[in-house]
Design an enzyme around this catalytic site. Structure first.
Site, PDB file in Angstrom:
ATOM      1  N   GLY A   1       0.772  -1.238   0.000  1.00 25.29           N
ATOM      2  CA  GLY A   1       0.000   0.000   0.000  1.00 25.29           C
ATOM      3  C   GLY A   1       0.805   1.290   0.000  1.00 25.29           C
ATOM      4  O   GLY A   1       0.225   2.367   0.147  1.00 25.29           O
TER       5      GLY A   1
ATOM      6  N   TRP B   1       2.304   2.935  -2.474  1.00 27.31           N
ATOM      7  CA  TRP B   1       1.903   3.851  -3.562  1.00 27.31           C
ATOM      8  C   TRP B   1       0.530   4.461  -3.262  1.00 27.31           C
ATOM      9  O   TRP B   1       0.297   5.633  -3.517  1.00 27.31           O
ATOM     10  CB  TRP B   1       1.853   3.107  -4.900  1.00 27.31           C
ATOM     11  CG  TRP B   1       3.167   3.016  -5.611  1.00 27.31           C
ATOM     12  CD1 TRP B   1       4.406   2.987  -5.037  1.00 27.31           C
ATOM     13  CD2 TRP B   1       3.386   2.953  -7.027  1.00 27.31           C
ATOM     14  NE1 TRP B   1       5.366   2.900  -6.011  1.00 27.31           N
ATOM     15  CE2 TRP B   1       4.784   2.872  -7.238  1.00 27.31           C
ATOM     16  CE3 TRP B   1       2.533   2.933  -8.129  1.00 27.31           C
ATOM     17  CZ2 TRP B   1       5.348   2.798  -8.512  1.00 27.31           C
ATOM     18  CZ3 TRP B   1       3.091   2.849  -9.408  1.00 27.31           C
ATOM     19  CH2 TRP B   1       4.486   2.789  -9.595  1.00 27.31           C
TER      20      TRP B   1
ATOM     21  N   ASP C   1      -5.407  -5.353  -5.589  1.00 27.80           N
ATOM     22  CA  ASP C   1      -4.365  -6.392  -5.574  1.00 27.80           C
ATOM     23  C   ASP C   1      -5.046  -7.736  -5.347  1.00 27.80           C
ATOM     24  O   ASP C   1      -6.099  -7.823  -4.709  1.00 27.80           O
ATOM     25  CB  ASP C   1      -3.350  -6.128  -4.461  1.00 27.80           C
ATOM     26  CG  ASP C   1      -1.979  -6.762  -4.768  1.00 27.80           C
ATOM     27  OD1 ASP C   1      -1.002  -6.002  -4.941  1.00 27.80           O
ATOM     28  OD2 ASP C   1      -1.877  -8.006  -4.837  1.00 27.80           O
TER      29      ASP C   1
ATOM     30  N   ASP D   1      -7.806  -9.968  -8.707  1.00 26.49           N
ATOM     31  CA  ASP D   1      -6.736 -10.199  -9.671  1.00 26.49           C
ATOM     32  C   ASP D   1      -6.959  -9.231 -10.837  1.00 26.49           C
ATOM     33  O   ASP D   1      -8.095  -9.098 -11.310  1.00 26.49           O
ATOM     34  CB  ASP D   1      -6.831 -11.658 -10.158  1.00 26.49           C
ATOM     35  CG  ASP D   1      -5.589 -12.096 -10.906  1.00 26.49           C
ATOM     36  OD1 ASP D   1      -5.151 -11.367 -11.816  1.00 26.49           O
ATOM     37  OD2 ASP D   1      -5.044 -13.168 -10.577  1.00 26.49           O
TER      38      ASP D   1
ATOM     39  N   ASP E   1       2.211  -0.990 -10.246  1.00 26.54           N
ATOM     40  CA  ASP E   1       3.532  -1.443  -9.773  1.00 26.54           C
ATOM     41  C   ASP E   1       3.532  -2.973  -9.738  1.00 26.54           C
ATOM     42  O   ASP E   1       4.294  -3.588  -8.995  1.00 26.54           O
ATOM     43  CB  ASP E   1       3.769  -0.859  -8.368  1.00 26.54           C
ATOM     44  CG  ASP E   1       5.238  -0.871  -7.955  1.00 26.54           C
ATOM     45  OD1 ASP E   1       6.112  -0.894  -8.834  1.00 26.54           O
ATOM     46  OD2 ASP E   1       5.507  -0.852  -6.739  1.00 26.54           O
TER      47      ASP E   1
ATOM     48  N   LYS F   1       5.225   0.036 -13.895  1.00 28.82           N
ATOM     49  CA  LYS F   1       6.505  -0.643 -13.740  1.00 28.82           C
ATOM     50  C   LYS F   1       6.730  -1.602 -14.914  1.00 28.82           C
ATOM     51  O   LYS F   1       5.796  -2.268 -15.366  1.00 28.82           O
ATOM     52  CB  LYS F   1       6.499  -1.453 -12.435  1.00 28.82           C
ATOM     53  CG  LYS F   1       7.875  -2.044 -12.109  1.00 28.82           C
ATOM     54  CD  LYS F   1       7.808  -3.362 -11.386  1.00 28.82           C
ATOM     55  CE  LYS F   1       7.293  -3.339  -9.982  1.00 28.82           C
ATOM     56  NZ  LYS F   1       8.278  -2.935  -8.981  1.00 28.82           N
TER      57      LYS F   1
HETATM   58  C1  SAM Z   1       6.059  -4.650  -5.865  1.00 31.20           C
HETATM   59  S1  SAM Z   1       4.497  -5.097  -5.200  1.00 31.20           S
HETATM   60  C2  SAM Z   1       3.666  -3.530  -5.200  1.00 31.20           C
HETATM   61  C3  SAM Z   1       4.121  -2.591  -4.115  1.00 31.20           C
HETATM   62  C4  SAM Z   1       3.184  -1.423  -3.946  1.00 31.20           C
HETATM   63  N1  SAM Z   1       3.193  -0.550  -5.134  1.00 31.20           N
HETATM   64  C5  SAM Z   1       3.528  -0.576  -2.758  1.00 31.20           C
HETATM   65  O1  SAM Z   1       3.883   0.583  -2.932  1.00 31.20           O
HETATM   66  O2  SAM Z   1       3.388  -1.040  -1.634  1.00 31.20           O
HETATM   67  C6  SAM Z   1       3.745  -5.936  -6.564  1.00 31.20           C
HETATM   68  C7  SAM Z   1       2.324  -6.367  -6.334  1.00 31.20           C
HETATM   69  O3  SAM Z   1       1.770  -6.832  -7.559  1.00 31.20           O
HETATM   70  C8  SAM Z   1       0.745  -7.740  -7.192  1.00 31.20           C
HETATM   71  N2  SAM Z   1       0.292  -8.529  -8.330  1.00 31.20           N
HETATM   72  C9  SAM Z   1       1.015  -9.359  -9.127  1.00 31.20           C
HETATM   73  N3  SAM Z   1       0.220  -9.958 -10.030  1.00 31.20           N
HETATM   74  C10 SAM Z   1      -1.044  -9.494  -9.817  1.00 31.20           C
HETATM   75  C11 SAM Z   1      -2.303  -9.751 -10.430  1.00 31.20           C
HETATM   76  N4  SAM Z   1      -2.433 -10.608 -11.461  1.00 31.20           N
HETATM   77  N5  SAM Z   1      -3.400  -9.112  -9.951  1.00 31.20           N
HETATM   78  C12 SAM Z   1      -3.287  -8.253  -8.907  1.00 31.20           C
HETATM   79  N6  SAM Z   1      -2.117  -7.972  -8.280  1.00 31.20           N
HETATM   80  C13 SAM Z   1      -1.009  -8.584  -8.730  1.00 31.20           C
HETATM   81  C14 SAM Z   1       1.386  -8.586  -6.113  1.00 31.20           C
HETATM   82  O4  SAM Z   1       0.402  -9.257  -5.350  1.00 31.20           O
HETATM   83  C15 SAM Z   1       2.182  -7.529  -5.331  1.00 31.20           C
HETATM   84  O5  SAM Z   1       1.453  -7.099  -4.209  1.00 31.20           O
END
Ligand code: SAM
Length: 203
Positions: free
Chosen positions: A47, A49, A67, A85, A108, A148
């Protein structure tokens, strides 16, 4: 080390992740956020961002934090959580019915890193493509997109695709992003349905 610096700063400032500083630095460079905006944050957990976006859009704005992993509730009242998702095909309908079109979409998203660089790159780019497809359904004309990307063979194709939809497309690696990390961020400014892709530049 620099990563320790951002990690410590995140703790001091009450951010949930050091990633917060990446978004702050992107916004310092491109000035995309405005008070009152409605923003979608994809891959929002834990969280960091969403917190930054929440402060930048203010009390009259809103952040929709999405997420597939759990996100613990925010004390910021303008952040709403959707535990979904991003590949869920009903996601655009759910967002549109509840919030209408939004001012910006930030993503991200990244997969769990396996260490197999080509595989990680391919999966991450497919998440970025889904995020880009969602901008076309969910953001207003002139809206913005921050996403990203893991650098690799498919990066340039992705940039080409971006240029079809945004008046300006820029690549940027904020200081808070670790140098050894393959990640980089693409920023699309002024979304336009009718844009002529041949006029664009990137740097
Ligand atoms: C690097 S983290 C994000 C960090 C976040 N921006 C922050 O500032 O705290 C990447 C996120 O992408 C999510 N993610 C990956 N594939 C996903 C999908 N198909 N649907 C939803 N979220 C996804 C992961 O669950 C993870 O929480």
């Amino acid at each position: 080390m620099r990563e320790d610096f951002y990690y410590q700063q995140a703790r001091i400032k009450g951010y949930r992740s050091r990633a917060s500083f990446k978004l702050l630095q992107i916004n310092n460079k491109f000035s995309v956020f405005r008070k009152g905006q409605i923003i979608i944050d994809l891959g929002a957990s834990p969280g960091g961002w969403s917190q930054v976006a929440s402060h930048l859009v203010g009390g009259n704005g809103k952040v929709i934090a999405i997420d597939k992993s759990y996100i613990s509730p925010f004390k910021e009242k303008n952040v709403e959580i959707l535990n979904k998702d991003i590949l869920n095909r009903n996601l655009p309908i759910i967002v549109l019915e509840t919030y209408g079109k939004t001012d910006g979409l930030i993503s991200d998203c990244s997969p769990n890193i396996t260490g197999d660089f080509s595989r990680d790159h391919a999966i991450q780019i497919s998440l970025a493509r889904r995020a880009l497809a969602l901008t076309q359904e969910l953001i207003k004309d002139n809206g913005f997109f921050i996403c990203k990307l893991f650098q690799g063979t498919e990066l340039q194709d992705f940039i080409k695709e971006m240029k079809k939809h945004f008046e300006t497309t820029k690549l940027y690696k904020p200081a808070a992003s670790r140098k050894k990390s393959a990640e980089i961020y693409v920023i699309g400014l002024k979304y336009s349905i009718s844009k002529d892709s041949s006029k664009e530049t990137t740097n």
